[in-house]
Design an enzyme around this catalytic site. Structure first.
Site, short mmCIF file in Angstrom:
data_model
loop_
_atom_site.label_atom_id
_atom_site.label_comp_id
_atom_site.label_asym_id
_atom_site.label_seq_id
_atom_site.Cartn_x
_atom_site.Cartn_y
_atom_site.Cartn_z
N HIS A 176 -23.88 25.36 11.19
CA HIS A 176 -23.98 24.64 9.92
C HIS A 176 -25.38 24.87 9.38
CE1 HIS A 176 -22.94 21.46 6.99
NE2 HIS A 176 -24.25 21.28 6.98
N CYS A 177 -25.45 25.49 8.21
CA CYS A 177 -26.73 25.87 7.63
C CYS A 177 -27.16 24.82 6.61
CB CYS A 177 -26.63 27.24 6.96
SG CYS A 177 -28.19 27.80 6.23
#
Length: 425
Positions: free
Chosen positions: A167-168
């Site tokens: 998850h960026c």
């Protein structure tokens, strides 16, 4: 009014434009990323590229420096939008656990756990074959499904993501099967943009040195914007450049960031590695799979499913012959006892009125019975769907045997809507 799927979505995603674009819960961080791209490029176009328009042998060739910076920035922003505003590969949640995997818990294990009755269980993991090798997949209790290989549940978005990478927070979205290609192109293009701005800013400082026949320090004083841009791009290159190199390694070995950090110490054999060339072709030359979710579709009402049995042994209804679980009978028995106690209250009140005789004013017993019966009908039902009793139901009435209530108790409740006196008789 019918609702659309995105309006009742159980994940933490945010939707805009009527469910056409989907973002993560931390979508606000996307604004920071936009500023980190747009502001430096704007400074470059105004204070550097504008002065390089006529600094080449061809008088107007310098306009290409400005055009390339603008076009390349738009390209990077489009890749950013494709990464952060699309479904990364969300697997739709199941409405119920997989029934085909249910099994009854053995009575020995039930007794060991302190339970008197066996309960339904199903395996938390199972093995599937990938490229001829067994791979263990886990059951997701939130989404109520077995995750496919390389799938993981993102705790931030609260969704199961196919080929979950990470998850960026910089793009405000999970990186998975459907947006990994665009994420890598965004990171690598940002690296190239940093190199381009750094190179053109350094070239402009050289131009200032040649024009004023001065030193580097004098040229830097003439163009402080070039110095700031060079420092900014140098620092950014350590992040986006290092990230680009790391993902080139992951693509070449067909790994995800999640797999690399989790399984690196285990020395597991990578069953997904098909060779460097095939791995790159898989990421960049295959068709992006369609989304499994139509967020703009209307919610369909599910058909009421029969409840699962809680025990293997079930009792049989005398009237219909259908199996009934012991727990259902216990619940109904409690509801019948409540009605019995209410009916006995009616008889006690009637006996009390008759016993008073002439000592008090005479009340109409029918009115009293109607009042009490009216209060009985207002008592909330213990179950919304009342089933037929399994205790000798005859002609639409419930009879509870005397051995259940005691030697001096015998009550029959009729479902007819006649006079209360007739019902008492």
């Amino acid at each position: 009014m019918a609702q659309r799927i995105y309006q009742v979505w159980k994940g933490n995603n945010k939707f805009v434009f009527g469910g056409r674009l989907i973002f993560g819960p931390d979508a606000r961080s996307l604004l920071v990323t936009l500023l980190l791209i747009i502001v430096p490029v704007t400074v470059f176009c105004v204070f550097v590229a504008r002065h390089l328009r006529h600094q080449f042998s061809s008088y107007n060739a310098g306009y290409a420096v400005l055009v390339v910076a603008i076009v390349f920035t738009i390209y990077v922003l489009v890749l950013l939008l494709l990464t952060s505003a699309r479904d990364p590969g969300i697997i739709p949640r199941a409405s119920h656990p997989p029934e085909e995997e249910f099994r009854y818990e053995s009575s020995a294990s039930a007794e060991a756990l302190g339970r008197q009755t066996p309960s339904l269980q199903f395996p938390r993991t199972k093995e599937v074959m990938v490229n001829g090798m067994p791979v263990r997949v886990k059951y997701c209790e939130t989404c109520m499904l077995y995750r496919p290989p390389r799938c993981s549940h993102c705790s931030i978005c609260n969704n199961c993501i196919q080929r979950f990478d990470h998850h960026c927070p910089w793009v405000g979205q999970c990186i998975g099967l459907r947006n990994y290609r665009f994420f890598f192109l965004f990171v690598s293009s940002s690296t190239l943009l940093c190199i381009y701005v750094f190179a053109m800013s350094a070239y402009y400082i050289k131009v200032e040195m040649d024009n004023h026949h001065g030193t580097v320090w004098e040229a830097m004083k003439e163009s402080p914007a070039s110095v700031v841009l060079m420092a900014y791009c140098f620092i950014s290159l350590w992040f986006v450049g290092g990230l680009t190199g790391f993902h080139l390694y992951l693509i070449g070995t067909n790994q995800t960031t999640y797999e690399n950090f989790r399984y690196r110490a285990d020395n597991r054999f990578n069953v997904y590695n098909r060779g460097c060339l095939s791995n790159f072709l898989e990421v960049f030359c295959t068709k992006v799979q369609p989304s499994q979710n139509n967020f703009r579709a209307f919610v369909q009402e599910e058909v009421q499913r029969p409840s699962l049995p809680i025990m293997q042994e079930a009792e049989v209804d005398d009237s219909s012959g259908e199996p009934r679980s012991k727990v259902e009978d216990d619940l109904e028995f409690g509801g019948d006892l409540l009605k019995i106690s209410q009916r006995r209250n009616i008889e006690d009140i009637d006996d009390e009125i008759r016993g008073r005789g002439s000592n008090g004013p005479h009340h109409n017993s029918s009115e009293t019975e109607l009042t009490v019966l009216g209060s009985e009908t207002q008592t909330p039902a213990t179950r919304s769907d009342i089933r037929h009793s399994s205790w000798g139901r005859r002609s639409g009435s419930w009879e509870i045997p005397s051995e259940i209530l005691g030697p001096n108790s015998s009550v029959t409740e009729s479902r007819s809507h006649g006079n209360p006196k007739e019902a008492q008789q």
